[in-house]
Design a protein around this motif. Structure first.
Motif, PDB file in Angstrom:
ATOM      1  N   ARG A 189       0.826  -1.198   0.000  1.00  0.00           N
ATOM      2  CA  ARG A 189       0.000   0.000   0.000  1.00  0.00           C
ATOM      3  C   ARG A 189       0.859   1.247   0.000  1.00  0.00           C
ATOM      4  N   THR A 190       1.937   1.237   0.790  1.00  0.00           N
ATOM      5  CA  THR A 190       2.840   2.386   0.852  1.00  0.00           C
ATOM      6  C   THR A 190       3.483   2.647  -0.500  1.00  0.00           C
ATOM      7  N   SER A 191       3.907   1.573  -1.183  1.00  0.00           N
ATOM      8  CA  SER A 191       4.545   1.743  -2.483  1.00  0.00           C
ATOM      9  C   SER A 191       3.558   2.247  -3.523  1.00  0.00           C
ATOM     10  N   VAL A 192       2.292   1.821  -3.421  1.00  0.00           N
ATOM     11  CA  VAL A 192       1.262   2.319  -4.329  1.00  0.00           C
ATOM     12  C   VAL A 192       1.020   3.797  -4.090  1.00  0.00           C
ATOM     13  N   ASP A 193       0.939   4.195  -2.814  1.00  0.00           N
ATOM     14  CA  ASP A 193       0.703   5.598  -2.479  1.00  0.00           C
ATOM     15  C   ASP A 193       1.805   6.500  -3.037  1.00  0.00           C
ATOM     16  N   LYS A 194       3.046   5.987  -3.057  1.00  0.00           N
ATOM     17  CA  LYS A 194       4.180   6.787  -3.514  1.00  0.00           C
ATOM     18  C   LYS A 194       4.337   6.761  -5.027  1.00  0.00           C
ATOM     19  N   ALA A 195       3.714   5.757  -5.698  1.00  0.00           N
ATOM     20  CA  ALA A 195       3.865   5.626  -7.141  1.00  0.00           C
ATOM     21  C   ALA A 195       3.131   6.755  -7.861  1.00  0.00           C
ATOM     22  N   ALA A 196       3.662   7.138  -9.019  1.00  0.00           N
ATOM     23  CA  ALA A 196       3.014   8.188  -9.802  1.00  0.00           C
ATOM     24  C   ALA A 196       1.666   7.694 -10.308  1.00  0.00           C
ATOM     25  N   PRO A 197       0.632   8.505 -10.198  1.00  0.00           N
ATOM     26  CA  PRO A 197      -0.695   8.087 -10.678  1.00  0.00           C
ATOM     27  C   PRO A 197      -0.679   7.781 -12.170  1.00  0.00           C
ATOM     28  N   VAL A 198      -1.457   6.793 -12.565  1.00  0.00           N
ATOM     29  CA  VAL A 198      -1.608   6.469 -13.980  1.00  0.00           C
ATOM     30  C   VAL A 198      -2.453   7.562 -14.627  1.00  0.00           C
ATOM     31  N   THR A 199      -2.022   8.018 -15.776  1.00  0.00           N
ATOM     32  CA  THR A 199      -2.718   9.098 -16.474  1.00  0.00           C
ATOM     33  C   THR A 199      -3.311   8.593 -17.786  1.00  0.00           C
ATOM     34  N   VAL A 200      -4.156   9.421 -18.385  1.00  0.00           N
ATOM     35  CA  VAL A 200      -4.713   9.081 -19.699  1.00  0.00           C
ATOM     36  C   VAL A 200      -3.600   8.915 -20.736  1.00  0.00           C
ATOM     37  N   PRO A 201      -2.648   9.852 -20.853  1.00  0.00           N
ATOM     38  CA  PRO A 201      -1.543   9.625 -21.788  1.00  0.00           C
ATOM     39  C   PRO A 201      -0.749   8.361 -21.448  1.00  0.00           C
ATOM     40  N   GLY A 202      -0.654   8.049 -20.152  1.00  0.00           N
ATOM     41  CA  GLY A 202       0.053   6.837 -19.744  1.00  0.00           C
ATOM     42  C   GLY A 202      -0.637   5.585 -20.254  1.00  0.00           C
ATOM     43  N   ILE A 203      -1.964   5.561 -20.178  1.00  0.00           N
ATOM     44  CA  ILE A 203      -2.728   4.428 -20.716  1.00  0.00           C
ATOM     45  C   ILE A 203      -2.521   4.328 -22.224  1.00  0.00           C
ATOM     46  N   GLN A 204      -2.588   5.450 -22.900  1.00  0.00           N
ATOM     47  CA  GLN A 204      -2.416   5.441 -24.358  1.00  0.00           C
ATOM     48  C   GLN A 204      -1.029   4.947 -24.768  1.00  0.00           C
ATOM     49  N   ALA A 205      -0.025   5.292 -23.973  1.00  0.00           N
ATOM     50  CA  ALA A 205       1.354   4.901 -24.287  1.00  0.00           C
ATOM     51  C   ALA A 205       1.585   3.406 -24.110  1.00  0.00           C
ATOM     52  N   MET A 206       0.679   2.723 -23.410  1.00  0.00           N
ATOM     53  CA  MET A 206       0.846   1.286 -23.194  1.00  0.00           C
ATOM     54  C   MET A 206       0.497   0.453 -24.429  1.00  0.00           C
ATOM     55  N   LYS A 207      -0.231   1.041 -25.382  1.00  0.00           N
ATOM     56  CA  LYS A 207      -0.594   0.294 -26.587  1.00  0.00           C
ATOM     57  C   LYS A 207       0.666  -0.160 -27.319  1.00  0.00           C
ATOM     58  N   GLY A 208       0.748  -1.447 -27.561  1.00  0.00           N
ATOM     59  CA  GLY A 208       1.899  -2.010 -28.246  1.00  0.00           C
ATOM     60  C   GLY A 208       3.132  -2.153 -27.383  1.00  0.00           C
ATOM     61  N   THR A 209       3.028  -1.735 -26.114  1.00  0.00           N
ATOM     62  CA  THR A 209       4.165  -1.808 -25.196  1.00  0.00           C
ATOM     63  C   THR A 209       3.979  -2.904 -24.164  1.00  0.00           C
ATOM     64  N   ARG A 210       2.848  -2.867 -23.466  1.00  0.00           N
ATOM     65  CA  ARG A 210       2.506  -3.930 -22.521  1.00  0.00           C
ATOM     66  C   ARG A 210       1.002  -3.967 -22.323  1.00  0.00           C
ATOM     67  N   LYS A 211       0.503  -5.100 -21.853  1.00  0.00           N
ATOM     68  CA  LYS A 211      -0.928  -5.272 -21.650  1.00  0.00           C
ATOM     69  C   LYS A 211      -1.419  -4.371 -20.507  1.00  0.00           C
ATOM     70  N   ILE A 212      -2.597  -3.819 -20.671  1.00  0.00           N
ATOM     71  CA  ILE A 212      -3.203  -2.930 -19.687  1.00  0.00           C
ATOM     72  C   ILE A 212      -4.137  -3.744 -18.805  1.00  0.00           C
ATOM     73  N   CYS A 213      -3.953  -3.668 -17.498  1.00  0.00           N
ATOM     74  CA  CYS A 213      -4.764  -4.432 -16.543  1.00  0.00           C
ATOM     75  C   CYS A 213      -5.852  -3.533 -15.958  1.00  0.00           C
ATOM     76  N   CYS A 214      -7.096  -3.956 -16.124  1.00  0.00           N
ATOM     77  CA  CYS A 214      -8.241  -3.171 -15.648  1.00  0.00           C
ATOM     78  C   CYS A 214      -9.206  -4.070 -14.885  1.00  0.00           C
ATOM     79  N   ILE A 215      -9.921  -3.494 -13.943  1.00  0.00           N
ATOM     80  CA  ILE A 215     -10.926  -4.223 -13.167  1.00  0.00           C
ATOM     81  C   ILE A 215     -11.997  -3.221 -12.754  1.00  0.00           C
ATOM     82  N   THR A 216     -13.192  -3.717 -12.471  1.00  0.00           N
ATOM     83  CA  THR A 216     -14.192  -2.829 -11.874  1.00  0.00           C
ATOM     84  C   THR A 216     -13.997  -2.814 -10.357  1.00  0.00           C
ATOM     85  N   ALA A 217     -14.472  -1.781  -9.718  1.00  0.00           N
ATOM     86  CA  ALA A 217     -14.516  -1.700  -8.254  1.00  0.00           C
ATOM     87  C   ALA A 217     -15.627  -0.724  -7.908  1.00  0.00           C
TER      88      ALA A 217
END
Length: 295
Positions: free
Chosen positions: A7-35
Motif C-alpha cells: 500500500r505504501t509503495s502504491v501511495d508513492k507511485a506516480a498516478p496512472v494518467t490518460v496519456p500513460g494508458i495510451q502509451a501502453m498500446k503495443g508496449t505492454r498489456k493494460i490491466c483493468c478491473i471494476t470496483a
C-alpha cells in the motif's frame, strides 16, 4: 512484501494518467478491473491495476438489480467517490448510466458531476458512431472518455438480451467503423465486449488507441473483468469469458457460518476478544451498590 508495504509503495507511485494508458498500446498489456467502494478500490489499486472502472454493473452485483439499467447518476457518484478514496495510483473511470448521456448537454452535465463530485479522472459511455458528438463535447471540455462497443449492456432491450456481437463479416465492419468513430471523436481507449477474437484483432489493428477486451480474446491491448466475477462473489450467472481467480463468496459464507456457530456456543467472544477493567477500578466497582429496578 507485506500488504502495508504494498500500500505504501502504491501511495508513492506516480498516478496512472490518460496519456500513460495510451502509451501502453503495443508496449505492454493494460490491466483493468471494476470496483465499487473504498475497500475494493484499495485492493484493486494495491494489486497493480492500471485502470479501475466504477462500472454500472454495480446495479447487478452490488444493488441486486436484474440488469444495469436501473442505477442512477447519484448512485454512481456515491460509489465513484468511495472508490476514488481507496485508489491512489490507478486511473479511476466512472461509468455513465443509462440515458445520462442521451444528448450532448446531458452528457456534459453527467461528466461534470462525475469529475467534480465523484472525483473520477475519466468517464465511460457505451456506443459507437451515434455517441461521437457526446464524446467530442466531453473531451473538448477536458473530460477524458473511455468508449465501449460490441455488447453494450445498456442496449440489451435492442439486442434481445446479453448476446455476443460482431459475429458476421458485416457486423464486424460496423464495429470497426464505430471504433474509428469514437477514436476520431477523442476517446482515449475503447472497450470491446463479447465479440469474436478475429473481430477484436481487426479492430485493435484499425485504431491507434488501446482496446480493452472483455470477452474479446487475448488480442486486445488490455483486459477488464468485473470484480465480483473475478473473485467468485457473484453467482447468479457467470459469462463464458470470465475466469474466477478465487472463490471468496464460498469462503465468506463458510466464515460467517463458523461465526454463527461460535456465537451460539458461547465461544465467541473469547478471552482474546474481551476487554477487562484494571484491578484497581474493578475493586472500586465492586463497592458500588446498584439498586435493581423492580419488574
Amino acid at each position: 512484501m507485506t500488504d502495508t508495504k504494498k500500500r505504501t509503495s502504491v501511495d508513492k507511485a506516480a498516478p496512472v494518467t490518460v496519456p500513460g494508458i495510451q502509451a501502453m498500446k503495443g508496449t505492454r498489456k493494460i490491466c483493468c478491473i471494476t470496483a465499487y467502494d473504498y475497500s475494493s478500490g484499495i485492493i484493486a489499486d494495491t494489486a497493480g491495476m492500471d485502470l479501475i472502472l466504477v462500472g454500472d454493473s454495480l446495479a447487478m452485483v452490488v444493488l441486486g438489480h436484474e440488469d444495469t439499467l436501473s442505477v442512477t447518476v447519484d448512485e454512481m457518484i456515491h460509489h465513484i467517490r468511495a472508490t476514488s478514496r481507496g485508489a491512489k495510483r490507478a486511473l479511476v473511470v466512472g461509468d455513465m448510466p443509462f440515458m445520462s448521456y442521451c444528448t450532448v448537454d446531458r452528457a456534459l452535465e453527467t461528466g461534470r458531476r462525475f469529475i467534480a463530485e465523484g472525483h473520477a479522472r475519466a468517464v465511460k459511455l457505451e456506443g459507437g458512431a451515434p455517441v461521437a458528438p457526446q464524446i467530442k463535447a466531453l473531451t473538448e471540455a477536458g473530460i477524458p472518455v473511455m468508449a465501449h462497443v460490441g455488447l453494450t449492456p445498456q442496449h440489451i432491450a435492442k439486442f434481445g438480451g446479453f448476446k455476443a456481437q460482431g459475429k458476421s463479416a458485416e457486423a464486424t465492419k460496423t464495429l470497426i467503423k464505430d471504433a474509428q468513430a469514437v477514436e476520431a471523436a477523442g476517446a482515449f481507449c475503447v472497450v470491446l465486449e463479447a465479440i469474436p477474437v478475429e473481430a477484436a484483432e481487426l479492430i485493435t489493428e484499425a485504431v491507434s488507441i488501446p482496446t480493452i477486451g472483455i470477452g474479446a480474446g487475448n488480442v486486445t491491448d488490455g483486459q477488464i473483468l468485473v470484480y465480483h466475477d473475478t473473485l467468485g462473489l457473484f453467482d447468479r450467472f457467470t459469462p463464458k469469458f470470465v475466469r474466477r481467480f478465487a472463490e471468496l463468496g464460498e469462503a465468506a459464507g463458510s466464515a460467517l457460518t463458523r461465526y454463527c456457530e461460535d456465537v451460539r456456543r458461547g465461544t465467541f467472544p473469547g478471552d482474546k476478544n474481551t476487554l477487562y477493567m484494571p484491578d484497581d477500578q474493578l475493586t472500586q466497582l465492586r463497592k458500588i451498590k446498584i439498586k435493581h429496578k423492580k419488574k
